[in-house]
Design a protein around this motif. Sequence first.
Motif, PDB file in Angstrom:
ATOM      1  N   LYS A   1       0.845  -1.197   0.000  1.00  0.00           N
ATOM      2  CA  LYS A   1       0.000   0.000   0.000  1.00  0.00           C
ATOM      3  C   LYS A   1       0.876   1.241   0.000  1.00  0.00           C
ATOM      4  O   LYS A   1       0.805   2.039  -0.921  1.00  0.00           O
ATOM      5  CB  LYS A   1      -0.926  -0.073   1.211  1.00  0.00           C
ATOM      6  CG  LYS A   1      -1.944   0.989   1.307  1.00  0.00           C
ATOM      7  CD  LYS A   1      -2.923   0.659   2.418  1.00  0.00           C
ATOM      8  CE  LYS A   1      -3.606   1.895   2.905  1.00  0.00           C
ATOM      9  NZ  LYS A   1      -4.581   1.625   3.932  1.00  0.00           N
ATOM     10  N   HIS A   2       1.686   1.423   1.050  1.00  0.00           N
ATOM     11  CA  HIS A   2       2.598   2.557   1.109  1.00  0.00           C
ATOM     12  C   HIS A   2       4.025   2.037   1.188  1.00  0.00           C
ATOM     13  O   HIS A   2       4.277   1.023   1.830  1.00  0.00           O
ATOM     14  CB  HIS A   2       2.353   3.403   2.368  1.00  0.00           C
ATOM     15  CG  HIS A   2       1.012   4.055   2.421  1.00  0.00           C
ATOM     16  ND1 HIS A   2       0.677   5.114   1.627  1.00  0.00           N
ATOM     17  CD2 HIS A   2      -0.091   3.794   3.158  1.00  0.00           C
ATOM     18  CE1 HIS A   2      -0.571   5.488   1.878  1.00  0.00           C
ATOM     19  NE2 HIS A   2      -1.060   4.695   2.806  1.00  0.00           N
ATOM     20  N   GLN A  76      -6.328 -10.002  14.744  1.00  0.00           N
ATOM     21  CA  GLN A  76      -7.587  -9.261  14.629  1.00  0.00           C
ATOM     22  C   GLN A  76      -7.804  -8.377  15.857  1.00  0.00           C
ATOM     23  O   GLN A  76      -8.208  -7.226  15.739  1.00  0.00           O
ATOM     24  CB  GLN A  76      -8.767 -10.222  14.447  1.00  0.00           C
ATOM     25  CG  GLN A  76     -10.091  -9.517  14.186  1.00  0.00           C
ATOM     26  CD  GLN A  76     -10.098  -8.775  12.868  1.00  0.00           C
ATOM     27  OE1 GLN A  76      -9.907  -9.374  11.820  1.00  0.00           O
ATOM     28  NE2 GLN A  76     -10.312  -7.460  12.914  1.00  0.00           N
ATOM     29  N   TYR A  77      -7.517  -8.920  17.026  1.00  0.00           N
ATOM     30  CA  TYR A  77      -7.655  -8.136  18.254  1.00  0.00           C
ATOM     31  C   TYR A  77      -6.741  -6.909  18.219  1.00  0.00           C
ATOM     32  O   TYR A  77      -7.151  -5.802  18.575  1.00  0.00           O
ATOM     33  CB  TYR A  77      -7.341  -9.001  19.479  1.00  0.00           C
ATOM     34  CG  TYR A  77      -7.510  -8.245  20.768  1.00  0.00           C
ATOM     35  CD1 TYR A  77      -8.767  -8.101  21.337  1.00  0.00           C
ATOM     36  CD2 TYR A  77      -6.421  -7.646  21.402  1.00  0.00           C
ATOM     37  CE1 TYR A  77      -8.942  -7.386  22.509  1.00  0.00           C
ATOM     38  CE2 TYR A  77      -6.584  -6.922  22.567  1.00  0.00           C
ATOM     39  CZ  TYR A  77      -7.849  -6.798  23.114  1.00  0.00           C
ATOM     40  OH  TYR A  77      -8.026  -6.071  24.268  1.00  0.00           O
ATOM     41  N   PRO A 102       0.254 -14.284   4.656  1.00  0.00           N
ATOM     42  CA  PRO A 102      -1.064 -13.775   5.070  1.00  0.00           C
ATOM     43  C   PRO A 102      -1.016 -12.839   6.274  1.00  0.00           C
ATOM     44  O   PRO A 102      -1.787 -11.867   6.327  1.00  0.00           O
ATOM     45  CB  PRO A 102      -1.853 -15.051   5.392  1.00  0.00           C
ATOM     46  CG  PRO A 102      -0.810 -16.083   5.684  1.00  0.00           C
ATOM     47  CD  PRO A 102       0.350 -15.736   4.795  1.00  0.00           C
ATOM     48  N   ASN A 103      -0.153 -13.097   7.252  1.00  0.00           N
ATOM     49  CA  ASN A 103      -0.103 -12.218   8.422  1.00  0.00           C
ATOM     50  C   ASN A 103       0.480 -10.856   8.062  1.00  0.00           C
ATOM     51  O   ASN A 103       0.012  -9.823   8.557  1.00  0.00           O
ATOM     52  CB  ASN A 103       0.684 -12.867   9.556  1.00  0.00           C
ATOM     53  CG  ASN A 103      -0.055 -14.052  10.152  1.00  0.00           C
ATOM     54  OD1 ASN A 103      -1.237 -14.251   9.907  1.00  0.00           O
ATOM     55  ND2 ASN A 103       0.649 -14.847  10.935  1.00  0.00           N
ATOM     56  N   HIS A 104       1.483 -10.827   7.205  1.00  0.00           N
ATOM     57  CA  HIS A 104       2.018  -9.548   6.725  1.00  0.00           C
ATOM     58  C   HIS A 104       0.914  -8.730   6.052  1.00  0.00           C
ATOM     59  O   HIS A 104       0.723  -7.552   6.360  1.00  0.00           O
ATOM     60  CB  HIS A 104       3.146  -9.775   5.709  1.00  0.00           C
ATOM     61  CG  HIS A 104       4.468 -10.062   6.295  1.00  0.00           C
ATOM     62  ND1 HIS A 104       4.848 -11.323   6.688  1.00  0.00           N
ATOM     63  CD2 HIS A 104       5.519  -9.256   6.561  1.00  0.00           C
ATOM     64  CE1 HIS A 104       6.076 -11.283   7.157  1.00  0.00           C
ATOM     65  NE2 HIS A 104       6.513 -10.037   7.096  1.00  0.00           N
ATOM     66  N   LEU A 108      -0.571  -5.123   7.327  1.00  0.00           N
ATOM     67  CA  LEU A 108      -0.394  -3.942   6.474  1.00  0.00           C
ATOM     68  C   LEU A 108      -1.728  -3.381   5.995  1.00  0.00           C
ATOM     69  O   LEU A 108      -1.872  -2.160   5.871  1.00  0.00           O
ATOM     70  CB  LEU A 108       0.530  -4.281   5.306  1.00  0.00           C
ATOM     71  CG  LEU A 108       1.969  -4.595   5.727  1.00  0.00           C
ATOM     72  CD1 LEU A 108       2.775  -5.130   4.551  1.00  0.00           C
ATOM     73  CD2 LEU A 108       2.646  -3.379   6.353  1.00  0.00           C
ATOM     74  N   GLN A 109      -2.725  -4.241   5.764  1.00  0.00           N
ATOM     75  CA  GLN A 109      -4.060  -3.758   5.388  1.00  0.00           C
ATOM     76  C   GLN A 109      -4.692  -2.946   6.512  1.00  0.00           C
ATOM     77  O   GLN A 109      -5.581  -2.131   6.273  1.00  0.00           O
ATOM     78  CB  GLN A 109      -4.966  -4.928   5.017  1.00  0.00           C
ATOM     79  CG  GLN A 109      -4.632  -5.537   3.682  1.00  0.00           C
ATOM     80  CD  GLN A 109      -5.363  -6.856   3.457  1.00  0.00           C
ATOM     81  OE1 GLN A 109      -6.082  -7.367   4.317  1.00  0.00           O
ATOM     82  NE2 GLN A 109      -5.171  -7.418   2.275  1.00  0.00           N
ATOM     83  N   HIS A 110      -4.242  -3.184   7.743  1.00  0.00           N
ATOM     84  CA  HIS A 110      -4.767  -2.458   8.900  1.00  0.00           C
ATOM     85  C   HIS A 110      -3.781  -1.390   9.386  1.00  0.00           C
ATOM     86  O   HIS A 110      -3.895  -0.909  10.519  1.00  0.00           O
ATOM     87  CB  HIS A 110      -5.095  -3.448  10.026  1.00  0.00           C
ATOM     88  CG  HIS A 110      -6.276  -4.306   9.709  1.00  0.00           C
ATOM     89  ND1 HIS A 110      -6.177  -5.493   9.017  1.00  0.00           N
ATOM     90  CD2 HIS A 110      -7.599  -4.122   9.954  1.00  0.00           C
ATOM     91  CE1 HIS A 110      -7.371  -6.006   8.865  1.00  0.00           C
ATOM     92  NE2 HIS A 110      -8.259  -5.208   9.418  1.00  0.00           N
TER      93      HIS A 110
END
Length: 153
Positions: A1-2, A76-77, A102-104, A108-110
């Motif tokens: 994203k960035h 998620q928490y 997937p965890n990366h 990063l999406q959050h």
Amino acid sequence: KHSLDEIPLHAFFGTATIVDCLHLGQDAAIGMDVIRQNQKEVDAAEFVLFRTDWDQYWGTADYYCGYPIISRAVLQYLADTGKKGVGVDTLSIDAIQALNLPNHHFLLQHDILPIENLTHLSQVGPGLFHFCALPLKFANADGAPVRAVAIFD
């Protein structure tokens, strides 16, 4: 994203706490039980660092496999509670065999920074402290070495 050079400097420092995961064995999942045991500090911190002492295997083949992985429920928490960063003293936030990371991607999406390969978390006591992990400023980079430091009042 960035890319790293586009992320504001304030994203790389803040309050932190260490979550003790020493009781977990090889290939374990870091679950919500460790969050609940450290709820007050985790909720107050901007960065959550998970201590497994896996850094003791640095320089050996053991460093590259079998390290505990943070569960999706914990990630998620941490996203739901607005953390700036998540750190581990292991090779990666993802398992070595997780080629799609997937965890990366989730972090990063959050807008949560994954911080890996931390060392000497055993030298930091319980509670909150100031944490800084400033990356080298490379244009268009998706990762960079940092000098991570804990600062105590």
